[in-house]
Scaffold this active site. Structure first.
Site, PDB file in Angstrom:
ATOM      1  CE  LYS A   1       1.861  -1.759 -24.245  1.00  0.00           C
ATOM      2  NZ  LYS A   1       1.104  -2.077 -25.454  1.00  0.00           N
TER       3      LYS A   1
ATOM      4  NE  ARG B   1       1.451  15.473   4.509  1.00  0.00           N
ATOM      5  CZ  ARG B   1       1.466  16.735   4.936  1.00  0.00           C
ATOM      6  NH1 ARG B   1       2.329  17.116   5.870  1.00  0.00           N
ATOM      7  NH2 ARG B   1       0.612  17.616   4.451  1.00  0.00           N
TER       8      ARG B   1
END
Length: 497
Positions: free
Chosen positions: A272, A320
């Site tokens: 950024k 997961r």
């Protein structure tokens, strides 16, 4: 080496090696091209030109070699002269090893890194891995003097010349991210719980001028994050979904980085500061998979954020579940065009691609190629897994829910299957780019964390920044005459710039 400050300088200046120990490091043919006039001030009066040349003539790297120049105050070390096609041309892993074993002791030291400009980024990140930040050794707490290592690059090749200030700033930012990620991974769970991790996220957000969005505890349950909430609901420190977002004016696409708990760290958002042109979201799925009266049990069924139900047949296959909620949030709520999830997901990853290469699974052949090339350019190596949901996803078939959370046959590409479980919660026909990176093995080297993943993300998305060094190491959005090829420019859903 926990109390060591790294400084990247255009010139480290001259000093007697007895007062400032020195390591000279590079491939042998590069070391031979360093003029004596450049190293003289760093070696005299202890080392003469004749001794310098004699040391170079004795080096015979197989794959590496080193030679002391003056007692234990000055050393020259040679990297492998050649590497295979699946390794980084920078020989990054050998850089870390040689720094750990050959850098002379001392309070204030210097490393002269000799390489081509295209290898400077990977070399700097490799150097950083040799200086972990975390330690709880009692002797470290008694030391008050801050140690420092000054790093100077001597660049060779077609694009040589002095190192620009922007390049030094990029190297400083990237290596800080690598060391921060390693510190977080090295910190034990009794200290780095979800509360502490949120404080880390808030700290980085404050530095970047970004206020994180945080969804936590019962709100996760209320809003339908059944995977994340189900994994962490029994823990003393409640689960959380945290998001850091950079949304510049004029952005044409949205990128989401999704990770479970200990992840590549938000140091990647240092892009950024260099003018990252796209919307960028870092999504953290934080949960402690604890045992207790309220813990998820085998045969429980959870409703995940995707609206799909999951029968729990393995409570240890929790990563997961939290990632599935994270990628679905990135798709539904953040409107992501590109989703990259990265996590230490499966022990089988180390079997599939080894302990040096992360495993990549993606719905895009172009991005698979880009990940491999970015890995070679930054030193965070990557190798593809089989992407074939029509053959593998049936491993999760359940008689009572939309799917189970663990495979029926653990001999059938389990790392690929784990990634497909995550992808199923945005859909295999989703038109965007989905990239899954399983970093279970390369995130550690022995008992220490490596900070793996920070350099990879910076390299992979370097073309979305204005930093010239990140542009150099990024394989995506290259001009048509770039030697790495033109990945994805003809496909809107797969382009980066």
């Amino acid at each position: 080496m926990a109390n060591v400050g790294l400084q990247f300088l255009a010139s480290a200046g001259d000093a007697d090696p007895q007062s400032r120990p020195l390591l000279l490091l590079g491939q042998l043919h590069h070391l031979h091209r360093v003029p004596w006039s450049h190293v003289r001030g760093k070696l005299q009066p202890r080392v003469t030109e004749e001794l310098w040349q004699a040391a170079l003539s004795t080096l015979n790297p197989n794959p590496t070699d080193s030679c002391p120049l003056y007692l234990n105050y000055a050393t020259v070390a040679a990297l492998p002269s050649r590497v295979s096609r699946h390794n980084s041309p920078s020989a990054a892993h050998f850089i870390t090893r040689l720094v750990r074993t050959c850098l002379p002791p001392g309070t204030h030291r210097c490393i002269l890194m000799v390489c081509e400009r295209s290898d400077a980024f990977a070399s700097a990140c490799a150097l950083a891995r040799a200086f972990p930040l975390f330690t709880h050794r009692s002797s470290a707490s008694r030391r008050t003097e801050k140690k420092s290592v000054m790093v100077e690059f001597f660049l060779l090749g077609q694009d040589n010349g002095p190192v620009e200030v922007s390049t030094l700033q990029c190297l400083t930012s990237a290596t800080e991210g690598v060391r921060l990620a390693a510190r977080i991974v090295d910190t034990p769970c009794n200290e780095m719980n979800t509360d502490t991790f949120l404080e880390e996220i808030k700290k980085v957000g404050k530095d970047l001028g970004i206020a994180p969005t945080i969804i936590r505890d019962e709100e996760l349950k209320t809003r339908g994050f059944g995977g994340l909430y189900g994994v962490g609901k029994a823990a003393l420190h409640p689960p959380a979904l945290a998001i850091l977002s950079h949304t510049p004016d004029g952005a044409t696409q949205t990128i989401a980085w999704v990770g479970k708990g200990i992840v590549y760290d938000t140091g990647g958002l240092s892009i950024k500061g260099k003018g990252f042109k796209d919307n960028l979201h870092a999504v953290f799925c934080l949960a402690e998979n604890s045992v207790g009266p309220n813990a998820t049990r085998p045969d429980d069924i959870h409703l995940l954020y995707s609206g799909k139900t999951v029968e729990i047949n393995n409570t240890d296959a929790e990563g997961r579940l939290v990632l599935a909620d994270g990628v679905c949030y990135a798709c539904k709520d953040l409107g992501a065009d590109i989703i990259v999830d990265m996590a230490t997901l499966t022990g089988a990853q180390g079997i599939a691609t080894g302990k040096y290469h992360a495993a990549v699974l993606t719905n895009s052949a172009e991005w698979e190629e880009a990940c491999v090339k970015a890995g070679r350019k930054c030193g965070d190596l990557v190798h593809p897994l089989v992407y074939c949901p029509e053959l593998h996803f049936s491993e999760f078939t359940s008689a009572v829910a939309d799917m189970k959370n663990s495979v029926a046959d653990r001999d059938n590409s389990p790392s690929s299957c784990a990634g497909l479980f995550i992808a199923s919660h945005i859909g295999f026909d989703w038109p965007g780019v989905w990239v899954h990176l399983d970093i279970a093995a390369p995130v550690h080297a022995g008992e220490r964390a490596t900070g793996f993943g920070v350099a990879l993300l910076l390299a992979l998305f370097g073309r979305a920044s204005e930093d010239p060094l990140l542009n150099l190491v990024s394989p995506l959005g290259c001009e048509s005459d770039d030697q790495e090829g033109d990945l994805g420019r003809d496909s809107k859903r797969r382009r980066l710039v």
